[in-house]
Write a protein that holds these residues in place. Structure first.
Motif, short mmCIF file in Angstrom:
data_model
loop_
_atom_site.label_atom_id
_atom_site.label_comp_id
_atom_site.label_asym_id
_atom_site.label_seq_id
_atom_site.Cartn_x
_atom_site.Cartn_y
_atom_site.Cartn_z
N GLY A 102 10.16 -5.98 -1.75
CA GLY A 102 9.66 -4.48 -1.39
C GLY A 102 9.63 -3.57 -2.87
O GLY A 102 10.83 -4.39 -3.52
N TYR A 103 10.00 -3.13 -3.28
CA TYR A 103 9.40 -2.17 -4.55
C TYR A 103 10.71 -0.70 -3.92
O TYR A 103 10.33 -0.50 -2.67
CB TYR A 103 8.63 -1.04 -5.45
CG TYR A 103 7.63 -2.86 -5.71
CD1 TYR A 103 6.22 -2.17 -6.15
CD2 TYR A 103 7.79 -3.62 -6.01
CE1 TYR A 103 5.46 -3.13 -6.72
CE2 TYR A 103 6.92 -5.16 -6.33
CZ TYR A 103 5.93 -4.23 -6.64
OH TYR A 103 5.34 -5.42 -7.55
N THR A 104 11.36 -0.92 -4.98
CA THR A 104 11.97 0.85 -4.69
C THR A 104 10.60 1.65 -5.76
O THR A 104 10.89 1.25 -7.25
CB THR A 104 13.15 1.05 -5.21
OG1 THR A 104 13.44 0.02 -4.41
CG2 THR A 104 13.49 2.55 -5.13
N PHE A 105 10.28 2.67 -5.63
CA PHE A 105 9.96 4.09 -6.85
C PHE A 105 10.84 4.78 -6.68
O PHE A 105 10.80 5.30 -5.76
CB PHE A 105 8.45 4.55 -5.75
CG PHE A 105 7.33 3.28 -5.73
CD1 PHE A 105 7.33 2.64 -4.71
CD2 PHE A 105 6.40 3.50 -6.58
CE1 PHE A 105 5.77 1.26 -4.74
CE2 PHE A 105 4.81 2.42 -6.97
CZ PHE A 105 4.78 1.23 -5.71
N GLY A 106 10.33 5.63 -8.00
CA GLY A 106 10.89 6.90 -8.67
C GLY A 106 9.93 7.94 -7.94
O GLY A 106 8.88 7.40 -7.77
N SER A 107 10.14 9.15 -8.03
CA SER A 107 8.96 10.07 -7.73
C SER A 107 8.15 10.36 -8.57
O SER A 107 7.00 11.09 -8.53
CB SER A 107 10.51 11.65 -7.54
OG SER A 107 10.88 11.88 -7.27
N PRO B 40 4.17 14.18 0.04
CA PRO B 40 3.57 14.88 -1.01
C PRO B 40 4.34 15.26 -2.21
O PRO B 40 5.77 15.01 -1.91
CB PRO B 40 3.79 16.49 -0.35
CG PRO B 40 3.37 15.56 1.07
CD PRO B 40 4.30 15.12 1.18
N ASN B 41 4.18 14.80 -3.81
CA ASN B 41 4.79 15.26 -4.88
C ASN B 41 5.96 14.34 -5.08
O ASN B 41 6.79 14.35 -5.46
CB ASN B 41 5.58 16.42 -5.18
CG ASN B 41 4.24 17.47 -5.37
OD1 ASN B 41 3.40 17.44 -5.69
ND2 ASN B 41 4.21 18.76 -4.31
N GLN B 42 6.34 12.96 -4.00
CA GLN B 42 7.38 12.61 -3.99
C GLN B 42 7.11 10.76 -4.52
O GLN B 42 5.40 10.65 -4.03
CB GLN B 42 7.86 12.33 -2.62
CG GLN B 42 9.03 13.03 -2.14
CD GLN B 42 9.56 12.84 -1.49
OE1 GLN B 42 9.75 12.07 -0.76
NE2 GLN B 42 9.61 14.30 0.02
N GLY B 43 7.53 9.43 -4.65
CA GLY B 43 7.42 8.48 -4.95
C GLY B 43 7.26 7.61 -3.92
O GLY B 43 7.01 8.63 -2.66
N LEU B 44 6.36 6.31 -3.01
CA LEU B 44 6.27 5.52 -2.44
C LEU B 44 7.62 5.49 -2.19
O LEU B 44 8.22 4.56 -2.19
CB LEU B 44 4.83 4.28 -2.97
CG LEU B 44 3.68 4.83 -2.83
CD1 LEU B 44 4.43 5.63 -4.16
CD2 LEU B 44 2.70 3.69 -2.81
N GLN B 45 7.75 4.91 -0.26
CA GLN B 45 8.86 4.70 0.07
C GLN B 45 8.37 3.64 1.17
O GLN B 45 7.31 3.38 2.00
CB GLN B 45 9.40 5.98 0.86
CG GLN B 45 10.58 5.54 2.34
CD GLN B 45 10.83 6.06 2.88
OE1 GLN B 45 10.77 7.45 2.65
NE2 GLN B 45 12.22 5.89 3.65
N LEU B 46 9.04 2.42 1.30
CA LEU B 46 8.58 0.72 1.55
C LEU B 46 8.87 1.66 3.50
O LEU B 46 9.96 2.12 3.64
CB LEU B 46 9.18 0.06 1.23
CG LEU B 46 9.15 -1.19 2.11
CD1 LEU B 46 7.95 -1.45 2.15
CD2 LEU B 46 9.99 -2.68 1.92
N PHE B 90 0.09 3.43 2.29
CA PHE B 90 -0.69 2.61 1.49
C PHE B 90 -0.59 1.61 2.16
O PHE B 90 1.04 1.30 2.03
CB PHE B 90 -0.27 2.91 0.21
CG PHE B 90 -0.69 4.73 -0.81
CD1 PHE B 90 0.39 4.95 -0.72
CD2 PHE B 90 -1.76 3.93 -1.11
CE1 PHE B 90 -0.29 6.82 -1.30
CE2 PHE B 90 -2.50 4.71 -1.26
CZ PHE B 90 -1.42 6.81 -1.48
N CYS B 91 -1.47 0.61 2.22
CA CYS B 91 -1.16 -0.68 3.01
C CYS B 91 -1.33 -1.96 1.29
O CYS B 91 -1.82 -1.08 0.85
CB CYS B 91 -2.75 -1.33 4.08
SG CYS B 91 -1.59 -3.38 4.36
#
Lengths: 114, 114
Positions: A102-107, B40-46, B90-91
């Motif tokens: 899985g990925y770790t995303f930035g903001s 909102p206004n953040q990156g994606l989190q697993l 998101f899938c």
């Protein structure tokens, strides 16, 4: 551990200008990705690096977009010249090698082209 | 090539009600499956991931998902939602041995009301 760092958070430019985004991944993550997320859509992969080599750039509009990852650590994505349709959030993500982590995303960087 | 469909673009629910967010994928090979959340206004989190083994996968924040190979589905569920679960979900799918490339669905906006 520190997360994926991106800058700037917001950028507003006029069409035909150039812009650059910076990303610093999690230490030890060999794989780095740049995604484009247009409002109301899922992220679309632009480019994937493994260390400092490009694995996949098939969706990168190479006439205006470029990216590099010198020394296999941080990365820069550039747009020159920008178009109105480039308005989006640009997300950087990193991961360990192997699709199962899985990925770790930035903001992300929110780009508005006017 | 793999693709992801999220059948509901918006899901409104009341607090403490159960919720299911639907995801179907298309691929000719074995895959890894993921759910990500974006506030909102953040990156994606697993949230969670399916790699192999048990088809019921538990993730963070009380979410779980069930992999159904025959229906090529990976629906996300939570028995009782909170206001704080309001976000975009998101899938995503990654074909095994695809150099870690992940394709995201268009997203489902979950809105939890009091």
């Amino acid at each position: 551990e520190a997360g994926v760092a991106q800058s700037p958070r917001y950028k507003i430019i006029e069409k035909r200008q150039s812009v650059a985004f910076w990303c610093n991944p999690i230490s030890g993550h060999a794989t780095l990705y740049w995604y484009q997320q247009i409002l109301g859509q899922g992220p679309k992969l632009l480019i994937q690096f493994q260390n400092n080599g490009v694995v996949d750039d098939s969706q990168l509009p190479k006439d205006r977009f470029s990216a590099e990852r010198l020394k296999g650590v941080d990365s820069t994505l550039k747009i020159q010249p920008a178009k109105l349709e480039d308005s989006a959030v640009y997300l950087c993500a990193s991961s360990l090698p192997g699709g199962w982590y899985g990925y770790t995303f930035g903001s992300g960087t929110r780009l508005t082209v006017v | 090539a793999q693709s992801v469909t999220q059948l509901d673009s918006q899901v409104p629910v009341f607090e403490e009600a159960p919720v299911e967010l639907r995801c179907n994928y298309s691929s000719s090979v074995s895959v890894y499956l993921f759910w990500y959340v974006q506030y909102p206004n953040q990156g994606l989190q697993l949230l969670l991931k399916y790699l192999s083994g048990s088809t019921l996968v538990k993730g963070i924040n009380g979410f779980e998902a069930e992999f159904n190979k025959s229906q090529t589905s990976f629906h996300l569920r939570k028995p009782s939602v909170h206001i704080s679960d309001t976000a975009e979900y998101f899938c995503a799918v990654s074909e095994i041995a695809s150099y870690d490339k992940v394709i995201f669905g268009p997203g489902t906006s979950l809105s939890v009301s009091p």
